[in-house]
Design a protein around this motif. Sequence first.
Motif: not given
Length: 163
Positions: A46, A101, A110
């Motif tokens: 992330r 995610v 992601v």
Amino acid sequence: MLPRRRALAVATLAVALAAPLAGCSIADKIVGEDPAPVDESPQKARAHIEAYLAAMTKRDTAAGRKLLCPTLVGTFDKTATGEGGDFNKKTKVGPAQVTDVRADGDGQLVTAAILVTPPGGKPTPVGVTFLVTNIDSGWCIAREDRAVVLPSMPAAASPSPSQ
């Protein structure tokens, strides 16, 4: 001599009684079990994509390039600033946010939502999925899927309590 023998017998008995307890779970109950390792892959992936989105918004090709796996660098160099490229100077990018995610094999998928305004066009929300993986040199973007037009930009997610 008798007290010395008694002390030796008591010490021997104490060691003999403690030996079976060493393999017992009494110590585990007192101390607790070892904590399970925390998988930081989703958070790392992330953060990597958030950095890439920030680079896109600022049109900082050098910063964006650094986040890619070596296998993508050549393609990036040829397309990043061209028509439809992530870093095209005539295209406005932003705001952008990570929306999902998920684990995928050895990496993390992601998904991000990005508001893109092409030259002379109107702002269009698009969704892009990236594959982020961890190789010898560290975390990198291994793949970027083709963008898809979204009906609207998702509402900004509120940070989780752990962030």
